[in-house]
Design an enzyme around this catalytic site. Structure first.
Site, short mmCIF file in Angstrom:
data_model
loop_
_atom_site.label_atom_id
_atom_site.label_comp_id
_atom_site.label_asym_id
_atom_site.label_seq_id
_atom_site.Cartn_x
_atom_site.Cartn_y
_atom_site.Cartn_z
N TYR A 260 24.08 14.99 -2.01
CA TYR A 260 23.20 13.92 -1.51
C TYR A 260 23.96 12.86 -0.70
CZ TYR A 260 19.12 15.63 -4.09
OH TYR A 260 18.05 16.37 -4.53
N ASN B 110 10.86 14.65 -9.01
CA ASN B 110 9.85 15.38 -8.25
C ASN B 110 10.05 16.90 -8.27
OD1 ASN B 110 12.00 15.49 -6.52
ND2 ASN B 110 10.99 14.49 -4.80
N HIS C 94 13.59 20.67 -4.81
CA HIS C 94 14.15 20.29 -3.51
C HIS C 94 14.01 21.45 -2.55
CE1 HIS C 94 17.01 19.23 -0.35
NE2 HIS C 94 17.49 20.45 -0.48
N GLU D 256 23.42 23.50 2.87
CA GLU D 256 23.09 23.50 1.44
C GLU D 256 23.33 24.86 0.79
OE1 GLU D 256 19.86 19.88 2.08
OE2 GLU D 256 19.13 21.86 1.51
P1 ATP Z 1 14.17 17.00 -1.06
O1 ATP Z 1 15.29 16.80 -0.03
O2 ATP Z 1 14.61 16.87 -2.49
O3 ATP Z 1 13.22 18.14 -0.80
P2 ATP Z 1 12.90 15.20 0.48
O4 ATP Z 1 13.58 15.80 1.66
O5 ATP Z 1 11.42 15.21 0.42
O6 ATP Z 1 13.28 15.79 -0.87
P3 ATP Z 1 14.80 13.03 0.68
O7 ATP Z 1 14.34 11.88 1.46
O8 ATP Z 1 15.82 13.97 1.24
O9 ATP Z 1 13.47 13.77 0.18
O10 ATP Z 1 15.32 12.49 -0.72
C1 ATP Z 1 16.02 13.32 -1.59
C2 ATP Z 1 15.58 13.04 -3.01
O11 ATP Z 1 15.91 11.70 -3.35
C3 ATP Z 1 14.07 13.13 -3.24
O12 ATP Z 1 13.63 14.45 -3.48
C4 ATP Z 1 13.90 12.24 -4.44
O13 ATP Z 1 14.26 12.93 -5.65
C5 ATP Z 1 14.92 11.15 -4.18
N1 ATP Z 1 14.30 10.01 -3.48
C6 ATP Z 1 14.03 9.92 -2.17
N2 ATP Z 1 13.46 8.75 -1.86
C7 ATP Z 1 13.36 8.07 -3.02
C8 ATP Z 1 12.86 6.79 -3.40
N3 ATP Z 1 12.34 5.97 -2.50
N4 ATP Z 1 12.94 6.44 -4.70
C9 ATP Z 1 13.48 7.27 -5.62
N5 ATP Z 1 13.96 8.48 -5.34
C10 ATP Z 1 13.91 8.89 -4.07
#
Ligand code: ATP
Length: 137
Positions: A49, A112, A115, A126
């Protein structure tokens, strides 16, 4: 055929949802061509991340992602990246379409369930982060 990278996060593994989620992938035409269970170290989670480092949700995200075992997998299929993200649903479960994994199982934006890679470039990065060529069938 396209490949994408997928994680079943600790919340979903802890709720015995691996089989249900694999079923949804396979029903969507996504074949599992590599898979492994592991418990991320802090270093592994921070590296994965890295793009979010410095954001307010970064530390809680690392804590969550290292809180229990995860499943990592490579999925292959036609238009796999987009299809996988369709099955997953929006990051925020309140915005996720009915019938998606996150609409059904995500407790919050952070917890959630899953991923999915969002582009060819991130899918390649990844997949290589967790799998070598010999791991992929
Ligand atoms: P993923 O990459 O997990 O599929 P995404 O691309 O929809 O999710 P990203 O913006 O890449 O989301 O964020 C990665 C992960 O970080 C999210 O899946 C979530 O678990 C966490 N995350 C993202 N934004 C927030 C937030 N505003 N508050 C808390 N956790 C967050």
């Amino acid at each position: 055929l396209e490949r994408t990278f997928s994680i079943i996060k600790p919340d979903a593994v802890g709720r015995n949802l691996i089989g249900d989620i694999y079923h949804r992938f396979e029903n969507a035409g996504l074949s599992i061509i590599a898979a492994r269970m592991l418990h991320l170290t802090r270093e592994q989670a921070e590296g994965f991340y890295a793009e979010h480092k410095g954001k307010p949700f970064f530390d809680p995200l690392i804590k969550f992602m290292t809180s229990g075992p995860i499943m990592v997998q490579v999925l292959e299929g036609e238009d796999a990246i987009r299809r996988h993200r369709e099955v997953i649903g929006a990051t925020d479960p309140k915005k996720a379409q009915a019938g998606t994994i996150r609409a059904d199982y995500a407790a919050s934006v952070q917890q959630n369930a899953v991923h999915g890679s969002d582009s060819v470039t991130s899918a390649e990065r990844e997949i290589a982060y967790f799998f070598s060529d010999e791991d992929i069938c």
